[in-house]
Design a protein around this motif. Structure first.
Motif, mmCIF file in Angstrom:
data_model
loop_
_atom_site.group_PDB
_atom_site.id
_atom_site.type_symbol
_atom_site.label_atom_id
_atom_site.label_comp_id
_atom_site.label_asym_id
_atom_site.label_seq_id
_atom_site.Cartn_x
_atom_site.Cartn_y
_atom_site.Cartn_z
ATOM 1 N N SER A 141 0.606 -1.306 -0.030
ATOM 2 C CA SER A 141 0.057 0.069 -0.069
ATOM 3 C C SER A 141 0.797 1.336 -0.014
ATOM 4 O O SER A 141 0.624 2.435 -0.651
ATOM 5 N N LEU A 142 2.113 1.114 0.883
ATOM 6 C CA LEU A 142 2.953 2.319 0.737
ATOM 7 C C LEU A 142 3.510 2.602 -0.634
ATOM 8 O O LEU A 142 3.491 3.849 -0.985
ATOM 9 N N ILE A 143 3.905 1.734 -1.350
ATOM 10 C CA ILE A 143 4.559 1.824 -2.648
ATOM 11 C C ILE A 143 3.518 2.271 -3.270
ATOM 12 O O ILE A 143 3.656 3.157 -4.361
ATOM 13 N N THR A 162 -3.712 5.602 7.048
ATOM 14 C CA THR A 162 -2.760 5.398 7.919
ATOM 15 C C THR A 162 -3.363 5.822 9.453
ATOM 16 O O THR A 162 -2.749 5.476 10.334
ATOM 17 N N PHE A 163 -4.246 6.649 9.316
ATOM 18 C CA PHE A 163 -4.858 6.811 10.828
ATOM 19 C C PHE A 163 -5.518 5.544 11.376
ATOM 20 O O PHE A 163 -5.083 5.214 12.474
ATOM 21 N N VAL A 164 -6.105 4.683 10.640
ATOM 22 C CA VAL A 164 -6.496 3.385 11.163
ATOM 23 C C VAL A 164 -5.448 2.490 11.591
ATOM 24 O O VAL A 164 -5.420 2.149 12.604
ATOM 25 N N ILE A 165 -4.599 2.413 10.446
ATOM 26 C CA ILE A 165 -3.288 1.729 10.879
ATOM 27 C C ILE A 165 -2.437 1.863 12.010
ATOM 28 O O ILE A 165 -2.295 1.099 12.826
ATOM 29 N N GLY A 166 -2.129 3.261 12.010
ATOM 30 C CA GLY A 166 -1.569 3.787 13.333
ATOM 31 C C GLY A 166 -2.122 3.605 14.602
ATOM 32 O O GLY A 166 -1.625 2.950 15.592
ATOM 33 N N LYS A 175 -5.632 15.746 -3.913
ATOM 34 C CA LYS A 175 -6.236 15.875 -2.668
ATOM 35 C C LYS A 175 -7.023 14.480 -2.107
ATOM 36 O O LYS A 175 -7.028 13.982 -1.048
ATOM 37 N N ILE A 176 -7.531 13.835 -3.307
ATOM 38 C CA ILE A 176 -8.210 12.489 -3.179
ATOM 39 C C ILE A 176 -7.411 11.596 -2.839
ATOM 40 O O ILE A 176 -7.404 10.730 -1.755
ATOM 41 N N VAL A 177 -6.078 11.390 -3.371
ATOM 42 C CA VAL A 177 -4.875 10.465 -2.961
ATOM 43 C C VAL A 177 -4.533 10.551 -1.622
ATOM 44 O O VAL A 177 -4.551 9.546 -0.680
ATOM 45 N N ILE A 178 -4.280 11.946 -1.256
ATOM 46 C CA ILE A 178 -3.878 12.335 0.140
ATOM 47 C C ILE A 178 -4.889 12.191 1.033
ATOM 48 O O ILE A 178 -4.492 11.505 2.284
ATOM 49 N N GLY A 179 -6.072 12.427 0.961
ATOM 50 C CA GLY A 179 -7.335 12.203 1.664
ATOM 51 C C GLY A 179 -7.379 10.833 2.288
ATOM 52 O O GLY A 179 -7.502 10.352 3.266
ATOM 53 N N THR A 180 -7.352 9.923 1.041
ATOM 54 C CA THR A 180 -7.560 8.347 1.249
ATOM 55 C C THR A 180 -6.307 7.866 2.152
ATOM 56 O O THR A 180 -6.448 6.939 2.905
ATOM 57 N N TRP A 181 -5.260 8.150 1.804
ATOM 58 C CA TRP A 181 -3.881 7.804 2.605
ATOM 59 C C TRP A 181 -3.939 8.221 4.007
ATOM 60 O O TRP A 181 -3.666 7.431 4.877
ATOM 61 N N PHE A 182 -4.544 9.521 4.116
ATOM 62 C CA PHE A 182 -4.628 10.019 5.454
ATOM 63 C C PHE A 182 -5.593 9.063 6.382
ATOM 64 O O PHE A 182 -5.249 8.879 7.361
ATOM 65 N N THR A 187 3.969 10.305 1.495
ATOM 66 C CA THR A 187 3.712 9.333 1.915
ATOM 67 C C THR A 187 4.081 8.633 3.277
ATOM 68 O O THR A 187 3.423 8.249 4.211
ATOM 69 N N ILE A 188 5.624 8.775 3.140
ATOM 70 C CA ILE A 188 6.175 8.151 4.547
ATOM 71 C C ILE A 188 5.920 8.936 5.685
ATOM 72 O O ILE A 188 5.558 8.520 6.967
ATOM 73 N N GLY A 189 6.039 10.521 5.639
ATOM 74 C CA GLY A 189 5.687 11.057 6.732
ATOM 75 C C GLY A 189 4.203 11.008 7.284
ATOM 76 O O GLY A 189 4.162 10.913 8.477
ATOM 77 N N THR A 190 3.200 10.936 6.390
ATOM 78 C CA THR A 190 1.830 10.548 6.779
ATOM 79 C C THR A 190 1.673 9.412 7.484
ATOM 80 O O THR A 190 1.063 9.308 8.612
ATOM 81 N N LEU A 191 2.304 8.264 7.117
ATOM 82 C CA LEU A 191 2.345 6.993 7.586
ATOM 83 C C LEU A 191 3.036 7.163 9.237
ATOM 84 O O LEU A 191 2.194 6.410 9.989
ATOM 85 N N LEU A 192 3.958 7.953 9.463
ATOM 86 C CA LEU A 192 4.482 8.094 10.565
ATOM 87 C C LEU A 192 4.053 9.374 11.351
ATOM 88 O O LEU A 192 4.773 9.659 12.370
ATOM 89 N N SER A 193 2.950 9.970 11.020
ATOM 90 C CA SER A 193 2.286 11.031 11.615
ATOM 91 C C SER A 193 3.290 12.121 11.672
ATOM 92 O O SER A 193 3.211 12.699 12.835
ATOM 93 N N GLN A 194 4.268 12.347 10.786
ATOM 94 C CA GLN A 194 4.970 13.519 10.722
ATOM 95 C C GLN A 194 4.478 14.519 9.777
ATOM 96 O O GLN A 194 3.943 14.325 8.803
#
Length: 408
Positions: free
Chosen positions: A123-125, A190-194, A180-187, A161-168
């Motif tokens: 998913s990160l890739i 990553t929130f759920v995963i974290g 915005k759609i891609v970033i919002g979905t990734w947000f 992508t990496i910073g969002t996953l690590l809450s940075q």
């Protein structure tokens, strides 16, 4: 019946509720008793020449008048000796050293399985590739009006992508609708995963669950753990007479032969061997260990075998004692005295047997080893950061030399 060696002497003393039961029985009959050790510390098994070893052999030869311990009834045994009325119904069980909570170098990775980590990496890739494509071809990020080079696009996409996953936080802001759609979905992902990761990690630290080495016979065979079975017991005979396609036959390769009871007991308590024998014997061992250590280092597997086995005192064939002892045993059983004496001798065993063997019931303070995994990730990040910093210095110096050379 249990025996314990007297310290500094070559003599043994009997222990357990059967001592009180035998005193009641033979006291009622007006008999005196003399304790004799079993031949080879065995209950007894039949040899190819039809003779018997152990206690059964002693009874057949008239060397003893009665067994001081309870023996399992079986057709082969009943053909050569007499049994009293059953005192209890026994079952065969397995005990082993209970696992304990230790420092885990990879503990930080345990909240997710390997499959989940793999899906997260994929998913990160994918998030990085989508971010890079939209940023490169739709000018998806903005911080200034200048355009980004290819290398800068890769860096900004990776930072997001990496910073969002690590809450940075990131200094670049999405501008296009697609970005915005891609970033919002990734947000959201990553929130759920974290959140789930942190919740699971806290749960594992607060109330860890331990995986038992085995909980049934199939798992015991797969574990290849050495297994102690009392020599001459009915269970031992069953194992060595088992068919080639049975689990008992497979267990033969793991059997440990040890005639020294004290040594075998020590091997069981220290976790060198599994004990597979009468549940009454195992429960008394658990009780005795708790009485000495105030802890439950042993657990009993949930799977049991031969749960309808009658255990009784044994006498020579045709002995007059059988008819005299049976009425007394029946009265003791009906009055509940047998159960009372048995449970009184195992008052601590229930504390261990009623607890969840796979739960970390004893809280353990965290030590340095618990943080080795996190420290390794942290140091790895510092090393990578240092390498990137050195690489930037080298690249900047090369670019400055090129500019100086061009100006010249």
């Amino acid at each position: 019946m249990f025996v314990e060696k007297v310290p500094g002497k070559a003599t043994y003393v009997p222990k357990g509720s059967l001592v009180d039961i035998l005193e009641i029985i033979y006291g009622e009959l007006g008999y005196c008793t003399e304790w004799v050790l079993g031949d080879g510390w065995q209950y007894g098994r039949q040899l190819p020449n039809k003779s018997w070893t152990g206690i059964i052999g002693q009874l057949m030869r008239g060397e003893i008048d009665a067994s001081g311990t309870l023996l399992s009834q079986s057709p082969s045994r009943m053909s050569v000796i007499d049994f009293s009325v059953p005192l209890y119904m026994d079952t065969q069980a397995m005990i082993y050293q209970r696992p304990v909570i230790l420092s885990d170098l990879a503990g930080f990775a345990k909240p997710y399985t390997g499959q989940v980590w793999l899906l997260l990496f994929i998913s990160l890739i994918m998030a990085f590739l989508l971010t890079f494509v939209f940023h490169r071809y739709t000018d998806g990020f903005q911080q200034s009006k200048r355009s980004f080079s290819g290398a800068e696009s890769v860096w900004v996409s990776a930072e997001w992508t990496i910073g969002t996953l690590l809450s940075q936080p990131c200094a670049w802001f999405p501008r296009s609708v697609a970005m915005k759609i891609v970033i919002g979905t990734w947000f959201v992902a990553t929130f759920v995963i974290g959140s789930v990761y942190r919740g699971n990690l806290k749960a594992m630290l607060i109330l860890p669950k331990l995986r038992l080495p085995f909980d049934n016979l199939h798992e015991l065979i797969e574990s290849k753990l050495p297994t102690y079975v009392p020599a001459g017991s009915a269970l031992m005979q069953t194992i060595y007479e088992a068919r080639a396609d049975s689990q008992f036959y497979q267990l033969q390769q793991q059997i440990v032969h040890e005639s020294d009871i004290a040594k075998a007991k020590k091997m069981i308590i220290t976790g060198k061997t599994v004990a597979f024998t009468s549940q009454y014997l195992l429960a008394y061992m658990i009780h005795e260990v708790y009485a000495l250590t105030k802890s439950c280092p042993l657990y009993m597997a949930s799977e049991k075998f031969f749960e309808t086995t009658s255990i009784s005192f044994a006498f020579p064939k045709g002995s007059a004692l059988t008819a005299k002892v049976n009425p007394i045993i029946s009265r003791l059983k009906e009055a509940g005295i047998l159960d009372h004496l048995y449970l009184s001798s195992l008052m601590y065993a229930s504390l261990c047997l009623n607890s969840d063997p796979s739960a970390g019931n004893n809280l353990r303070p965290l030590d340095v080893g618990d943080f080795y995994g996190v420290f390794s990730i942290f140091l790895g990040g510092l090393v990578v950061s240092l390498m990137v910093f050195i690489l930037e210095l080298i690249v900047n110096r090369v670019e400055k030399r090129k500019l100086t050379h061009n100006d010249g």
